[in-house]
Motif scaffolding. Sequence first.
Motif, PDB file in Angstrom:
ATOM      1  N   ARG A   1      10.675  11.129   5.053  1.00  0.00           N
ATOM      2  CA  ARG A   1      10.059  10.345   3.976  1.00  0.00           C
ATOM      3  C   ARG A   1      11.058   9.369   3.386  1.00  0.00           C
ATOM      4  NH1 ARG A   1       9.660  10.185  -1.340  1.00  0.00           N
ATOM      5  NH2 ARG A   1      10.958  11.968  -1.849  1.00  0.00           N
TER       6      ARG A   1
ATOM      7  N   ARG B   1      11.437   6.354   5.713  1.00  0.00           N
ATOM      8  CA  ARG B   1      10.310   5.409   5.685  1.00  0.00           C
ATOM      9  C   ARG B   1      10.419   4.487   4.478  1.00  0.00           C
ATOM     10  NH1 ARG B   1       6.957   9.763   7.804  1.00  0.00           N
ATOM     11  NH2 ARG B   1       6.539  10.579   5.724  1.00  0.00           N
ATOM     12  N   GLY B   2      10.243   3.217   4.733  1.00  0.00           N
ATOM     13  CA  GLY B   2      10.295   2.265   3.618  1.00  0.00           C
ATOM     14  C   GLY B   2      11.703   1.800   3.329  1.00  0.00           C
TER      15      GLY B   2
ATOM     16  N   LEU C   1      -4.969  -1.291  -7.236  1.00  0.00           N
ATOM     17  CA  LEU C   1      -3.657  -1.488  -7.862  1.00  0.00           C
ATOM     18  C   LEU C   1      -3.269  -2.959  -7.735  1.00  0.00           C
ATOM     19  CD1 LEU C   1      -1.758   1.585  -6.354  1.00  0.00           C
ATOM     20  CD2 LEU C   1      -2.743   1.412  -8.629  1.00  0.00           C
TER      21      LEU C   1
ATOM     22  N   GLU D   1       2.336  -3.917  -8.726  1.00  0.00           N
ATOM     23  CA  GLU D   1       2.525  -2.458  -8.731  1.00  0.00           C
ATOM     24  C   GLU D   1       2.825  -1.956  -7.327  1.00  0.00           C
ATOM     25  OE1 GLU D   1      -0.354  -0.376 -11.962  1.00  0.00           O
ATOM     26  OE2 GLU D   1      -1.356  -1.716 -10.583  1.00  0.00           O
ATOM     27  N   GLN D   2       2.128  -2.546  -6.347  1.00  0.00           N
ATOM     28  CA  GLN D   2       2.289  -2.050  -4.977  1.00  0.00           C
ATOM     29  C   GLN D   2       3.645  -2.425  -4.389  1.00  0.00           C
ATOM     30  OE1 GLN D   2      -1.261  -1.930  -2.447  1.00  0.00           O
ATOM     31  NE2 GLN D   2      -2.400  -2.827  -4.112  1.00  0.00           N
ATOM     32  N   ILE D   3       4.174  -3.572  -4.790  1.00  0.00           N
ATOM     33  CA  ILE D   3       5.510  -3.944  -4.306  1.00  0.00           C
ATOM     34  C   ILE D   3       6.550  -3.083  -5.015  1.00  0.00           C
ATOM     35  CG2 ILE D   3       7.220  -5.793  -4.184  1.00  0.00           C
ATOM     36  CD1 ILE D   3       4.877  -7.767  -4.055  1.00  0.00           C
TER      37      ILE D   3
ATOM     38  N   GLU E   1       6.265  -0.186  -6.193  1.00  0.00           N
ATOM     39  CA  GLU E   1       6.228   1.215  -5.788  1.00  0.00           C
ATOM     40  C   GLU E   1       7.325   1.546  -4.780  1.00  0.00           C
ATOM     41  OE1 GLU E   1       2.593   2.316  -3.940  1.00  0.00           O
ATOM     42  OE2 GLU E   1       2.976   4.448  -4.174  1.00  0.00           O
ATOM     43  N   SER E   2       7.463   0.696  -3.748  1.00  0.00           N
ATOM     44  CA  SER E   2       8.506   0.937  -2.743  1.00  0.00           C
ATOM     45  C   SER E   2       9.867   0.978  -3.408  1.00  0.00           C
ATOM     46  CB  SER E   2       8.534  -0.182  -1.715  1.00  0.00           C
ATOM     47  OG  SER E   2       7.312  -0.295  -1.093  1.00  0.00           O
TER      48      SER E   2
ATOM     49  N   GLU F   1      10.571   1.697  -6.493  1.00  0.00           N
ATOM     50  CA  GLU F   1      10.738   2.893  -7.337  1.00  0.00           C
ATOM     51  C   GLU F   1      11.025   4.134  -6.510  1.00  0.00           C
ATOM     52  OE1 GLU F   1       7.102   2.824  -9.509  1.00  0.00           O
ATOM     53  OE2 GLU F   1       7.925   1.543 -11.096  1.00  0.00           O
ATOM     54  N   ILE F   2      10.348   4.241  -5.357  1.00  0.00           N
ATOM     55  CA  ILE F   2      10.542   5.432  -4.528  1.00  0.00           C
ATOM     56  C   ILE F   2      11.994   5.513  -4.061  1.00  0.00           C
ATOM     57  CG2 ILE F   2       9.881   6.575  -2.363  1.00  0.00           C
ATOM     58  CD1 ILE F   2       7.180   5.051  -2.635  1.00  0.00           C
ATOM     59  N   HIS F   3      12.537   4.364  -3.669  1.00  0.00           N
ATOM     60  CA  HIS F   3      13.896   4.377  -3.109  1.00  0.00           C
ATOM     61  C   HIS F   3      14.904   3.768  -4.086  1.00  0.00           C
ATOM     62  CE1 HIS F   3      12.069   5.595   0.637  1.00  0.00           C
ATOM     63  NE2 HIS F   3      11.224   4.593   0.537  1.00  0.00           N
TER      64      HIS F   3
ATOM     65  N   ILE G   1       6.235  -6.114   0.640  1.00  0.00           N
ATOM     66  CA  ILE G   1       6.380  -4.665   0.486  1.00  0.00           C
ATOM     67  C   ILE G   1       7.336  -4.123   1.544  1.00  0.00           C
ATOM     68  CG2 ILE G   1       5.165  -2.445   0.703  1.00  0.00           C
ATOM     69  CD1 ILE G   1       2.719  -3.799  -0.544  1.00  0.00           C
TER      70      ILE G   1
ATOM     71  N   SER H   1       3.876   4.853   4.550  1.00  0.00           N
ATOM     72  CA  SER H   1       4.957   4.134   5.238  1.00  0.00           C
ATOM     73  C   SER H   1       6.007   3.637   4.250  1.00  0.00           C
ATOM     74  CB  SER H   1       4.400   2.972   6.052  1.00  0.00           C
ATOM     75  OG  SER H   1       4.124   1.876   5.217  1.00  0.00           O
ATOM     76  N   LYS H   2       5.670   3.616   2.962  1.00  0.00           N
ATOM     77  CA  LYS H   2       6.670   3.265   1.947  1.00  0.00           C
ATOM     78  C   LYS H   2       7.576   4.441   1.657  1.00  0.00           C
ATOM     79  CE  LYS H   2       3.745   0.231  -0.880  1.00  0.00           C
ATOM     80  NZ  LYS H   2       2.983   0.225  -2.134  1.00  0.00           N
ATOM     81  N   GLY H   3       7.184   5.623   2.128  1.00  0.00           N
ATOM     82  CA  GLY H   3       7.969   6.820   1.842  1.00  0.00           C
ATOM     83  C   GLY H   3       7.489   7.527   0.585  1.00  0.00           C
TER      84      GLY H   3
END
Lengths: 328, 312
Positions: A86, A89-90, A108, A112-114, A116-117, A119-121, A168, B210-212
Amino acid sequence: MDSLLSVRNLVTRYETDSATVEAVNDISFDVLPGETLGLVGETGAGKTTTALSILQLLPERTGVIKSGAICYKGEDLLSKSKEEMRLIRGACISMIFQDPMTALNPVLTIGEQIRESLEIHNYDGLSREQLDERVDELLEMVGIRTSRKYDYPHQFSGGMKQRVVIAISLACNPELIIADEPTTALDVTIQAQVLAMMMDLKNRLKTSMIMITHDLGIVAQTCDKVAIMYAGEIVESGTVRDIYLGEKHHPYTVGLFGSIPDLEKETRRLSPIEGIMPDPRNLPTGCKFHPRCAHCTARCEREAPPVYREGSHEIRCHLFAAEDANGN
Amino acid sequence: MLKYIVRRVLTMIPTLLVVIFIVLFLMNLTPGSPALNILGPDATQEMVEELNHKLGYDRPFFVRFVDYVVNLVQGDMGTTYRTNRSVFKEIVTRYPITVRLSILVIVIACCIGIPLGILSAVKQYSFFDTAGTVGALFMACIPAFWLGLMLVLLFSLKLGWLPASGTDHWYSYILPALTQAIPQSARSMRMTRTSMLETIRQDYIKTARSKGQIERKVILKHALKNALLPVVTMVGVDFGFILGGTIVIERVFSINGVGTLILDAIQTKDIPLVTGCAVFFAFFYMLVLLIVDVLYALIDPRIKARYRGQKA
């Protein structure tokens, strides 16, 4: 140079109660840093399955990677845990999907969708403001006004949506982008724009890319290396020069080129490859292409063809293998 | 958006007129007259006719219809034939009980049904999913009166935890609400599961993965909001329906809601009361549907844009 991604003898199956789909059959390829590999083939050749195998996003119950190895920077991705995967990915490997109309979440905003990536990483602990800045920066990179980040996907055209999808995928500066037919769903004029933008960004950011497509024109424009897939196998691979200018070709590649209209010659009809792609639930024995091949021999029906090599150019066909054997 | 709501409220008026017409017309078709019902079989012909005249029942149907509408516009829903009390007051004193019960039913049903539906979809083909789906089918098939009686048997008679009837305490509502909520939650669960299964196959879910993104957020942030639309529709329609009288459970638990009211009114051919109840039900039903449509806009920006685009 060491490969960024190296796929060795990958075999992927879709298994259901009623049938087993042999989607990817023993394929191997390498992607070097900064390089673009074109994965070419008809619908159903196993291109997308290859991409999903790399990211391990295959449908949970049916998709199984049977054997092989997928190494990213020397580490085997297949032995990684779900959580480790996980995080890759991204951040390290990201994907651009085929249809921008459905690849974005309708409820969304694109901002927000951009975000999100990011924020996750967000390992550098960027603040909210810094994340917002990065979103603006990404939007500018793909040529969308930053004020539009509060808009929803339905307020964008197809080409604009694909730009958002690209933004993204670029968000975390991945080293490898897998683009699954990124322009297939777009108008021809928009295709050229989006493609030019992708190539420009790729060169600027020095990202490697796997370009999945069935369009040989796109391959010629964008790729360094090409692998031609048929029925889950790579039947021919090499540099763009090998494929476009080489003398020897797999009969399937010849057929693919033959089905493109030539600007200089006057032809009344295109010459398609006769027949259809074999059913992946029941693949033919020997060479998978033999039922459609004009040069088919008795041997082709029995034995899987060996690899014929000429420098970086590889062809899996009895035609040349025989020649090779005689030559030696 | 506001324009849209105003327009929707205005369209309620012709609908209400049609409802009134149909109810009055159907009551007119039923045999017997209100006076006969009130006075009983022993009354003489003169007494019946005199009372019918007093009630205005001897006038032609259309005159009575127009009369009713004119009075309604002035806020007068008439008086009941039997008790001679204001219809409006009669309904208003009882409606809160039914509304409370309905809200409780829907809240319980959603709290049980939606999470179970999500879990069932996420763990498709697992033991939980199979057990849940079969269980839901079973629950949805149970008749409310039987379930009510069983619950009374267990919780009131055997265990003595909860009262078997009435609405004297807040906890008196628990058993009747559960009776209706259990089959209702089975419906919500099945709907949520189906809708969720469809949503998690969408491309944007693959994009999120795919964004993790972690799986829990993929489901709750990306899938749920999209999957909720059909569930909101169903719950809304069901809520409107339940508001129109939880007749069976009101009978089983002897609750004085509008369900029992309208049942009695129909039996005694109390025309103003029946019509009044019908007007109330229709009005609240349309109101709930309007709320559902507004909720849509909150969930889905595409629908919001469509509402905005409409000219009033």
